[in-house]
Design an enzyme around this catalytic site. Sequence first.
Site, PDB file in Angstrom:
ATOM      1  CG  HIS A 188      -2.241  -0.583   0.841  1.00 30.26           C
ATOM      2  ND1 HIS A 188      -2.866  -1.226   1.942  1.00 30.26           N
ATOM      3  CD2 HIS A 188      -2.986  -0.899  -0.283  1.00 30.26           C
ATOM      4  CE1 HIS A 188      -4.195  -1.778   1.728  1.00 30.26           C
ATOM      5  NE2 HIS A 188      -4.018  -1.567   0.107  1.00 30.26           N
ATOM      6  NE  ARG A 204      -6.274  -1.501  -8.483  1.00 28.09           N
ATOM      7  CZ  ARG A 204      -5.618  -0.352  -8.806  1.00 28.09           C
ATOM      8  NH1 ARG A 204      -6.327   0.728  -8.699  1.00 28.09           N
ATOM      9  NH2 ARG A 204      -4.490  -0.650  -8.938  1.00 28.09           N
ATOM     10  NE  ARG A 248     -10.118  -5.984 -10.269  1.00 32.88           N
ATOM     11  CZ  ARG A 248      -8.967  -5.834  -9.528  1.00 32.88           C
ATOM     12  NH1 ARG A 248      -7.820  -6.193  -9.911  1.00 32.88           N
ATOM     13  NH2 ARG A 248      -8.995  -5.051  -8.326  1.00 32.88           N
ATOM     14  CD  GLU A 269      -5.644 -11.394 -11.170  1.00 30.31           C
ATOM     15  OE1 GLU A 269      -5.643 -10.401 -10.373  1.00 30.31           O
ATOM     16  OE2 GLU A 269      -6.794 -11.655 -11.597  1.00 30.31           O
ATOM     17  CG  ASN A 275       0.532  -5.890  -8.886  1.00 34.41           C
ATOM     18  OD1 ASN A 275       1.608  -5.545  -9.421  1.00 34.41           O
ATOM     19  ND2 ASN A 275      -0.343  -5.142  -8.412  1.00 34.41           N
ATOM     20  CG  ASP A 276      -3.124 -11.016  -7.279  1.00 42.75           C
ATOM     21  OD1 ASP A 276      -2.227 -11.464  -6.205  1.00 42.75           O
ATOM     22  OD2 ASP A 276      -3.966 -10.571  -7.556  1.00 42.75           O
ATOM     23  NE  ARG A 322      -0.296  -7.259  -3.988  1.00 40.16           N
ATOM     24  CZ  ARG A 322      -1.173  -7.021  -4.952  1.00 40.16           C
ATOM     25  NH1 ARG A 322      -1.943  -8.157  -5.694  1.00 40.16           N
ATOM     26  NH2 ARG A 322      -1.691  -5.864  -5.005  1.00 40.16           N
ATOM     27  CB  CYS A 329      -3.804  -3.791 -15.672  1.00 42.89           C
ATOM     28  SG  CYS A 329      -4.437  -5.223 -14.985  1.00 42.89           S
TER      29      CYS A 329
END
EC number: 2.7.3.9
Length: 556
Positions: A186, A288, A325, A415, A438-439, A449, A486
């Site tokens: 974050h 999102r 998404r 992902e 990321n995932d 992560r 993305c």
Amino acid sequence: METTLRGVGVSHGVAIGEVRHMGTAVLEPPAKQIPAEEAEREQGRARQAVDAVAADLIARGNLAGGEAQHVLEAQAMMAQDPELIADVDRRIAVGSTAERGIYDAFAAYRALLANAGEYLAGRVADLDDVRNRIVARLLGVPMPGVPDSDEPYVLIARDLAPADTALLDPTLVLGFVTEEGGPTSHSAILARALGVPAVVALPGAGELAEGTVVAVDGSTGEIFVDPSPEKRAELESAAAARKASLSASTGPGATSDGHKMPLLANIGGPADVQAAVEAGAEGVGLFRTEFLFLDDSKQAPSEEKQVAAYRTVLEAFPEGRVVVRVLDAGADKPLDFLTPVDEPNPALGVRGLRSLLEHPDVLRTQLTALAKAVEGLPVYLEVMAPMVADRADAKAFADACREAGLQAKFGAMVEIPSAALRARSILQEVEFLSLGTNDLAQYTFAADRQVGAVSRLQDPWQPALLDLVALSADAAKAEGKSCGVCGEAASDPLLACVLTGLGVTSLSMGAASIPYVRATLAKHTLAQCERAAAAARAADSAEEARNAAQAVLSGE
């Protein structure tokens, strides 16, 4: 004497200034017993403190807006979690004070997350921050946080909680360095949104003495301690050149020989639209939609509320592309009405599309709302599903879109490694792919992560991850369809060139990164990008891959 340290650069730019440290954590409350007749009063004190902290987090979110608002609203929900509060009440009933009950209940939940290996267990930093705020309020002491200073400084911390990061004043906090965290934490995401240079996962950062002058390079991850006048001049010159390059680069994304690479924005809701438009985003590559659902974990938002929110975003990009998404719930984003309780490992359980397929009414309402929101608008709407594992998942999602009467392109997020490996199969059911790096990195390397100790495995330069990107892009090209990125990997200008060379067809990132990526792409030809991509994939480590690509693109 000048020394150099290296962490993980997560937010572009250079900051030079004196070190200031975050305040120390709240002290552990004493474990004293209270008489039974005081339990009810202590339970009331605990609830009042919890509600006050939750209200403060929401207020901070309202002030910050954008991505930060969604993060802080989720943190407020964490503070008021019914199971946590019930545990606090039980501890007070058997003799704990309010502050000790809070401290121990949060400690138990913290251990549960860590031991279960839960996805985004690094949200522990968020949990610790909530606990500290509640305990500080109960003890009547100031909440440790960003230091007071009249002069600009570089902030050093073990980690930064969202409530602190969201309201950093960029005129005072020149940059920050943390011992923990990773490129998708974050604090990293919010640093990029603020445009503050930042380096994370730097062991020993807390040992830098107060007042020491450091130079922070948020692009390379380097920290220069007591930099020489020559080094300072070099960094300042490079920063000035970079700023000039950004100002000179405008218009759609493209390589120097005219190969188009649409640069899109990742947004969390209507509050993020202005920054995306100002950065010159050509559309939205990741909208999102969780922000609407996090307002109330007990029930889904109404169709009317969803239509209004979606239309606000869609109207901002006439003739542009907006990729939505659908709700990605579960794991670190649990919703009482949707996600299972007491899963042993939510990261590997019922989350994302799996949750929606088990609750088709929630998916149907969202798809219907999107269909109504786009009516009459000259925008290219695309809708994608999170956590698609195989062709069966893709077909189920596409069927649901058609049943809802949605006039849009349907896509799947890549992902999970299986989706990359079987991308051509999935593309028989959908019209595009979008790589959530990321995932994808997290599942490829079994590396949370948010855990600094495994941040090297979350590095998007890992050759194995680049191989999966290439597999997906090749599959899309063979099927005559598109494959974008993305994930946060797209926000690295050098890596953006490599992704272009791997064959992806669009890049989506936080708005603050778009000018950097645009300017860097404009300096290189498609052939150079392809050679850089090949060199990176031939490497055996993330660092080697980065260095190899840099060598190609710099003409070495």
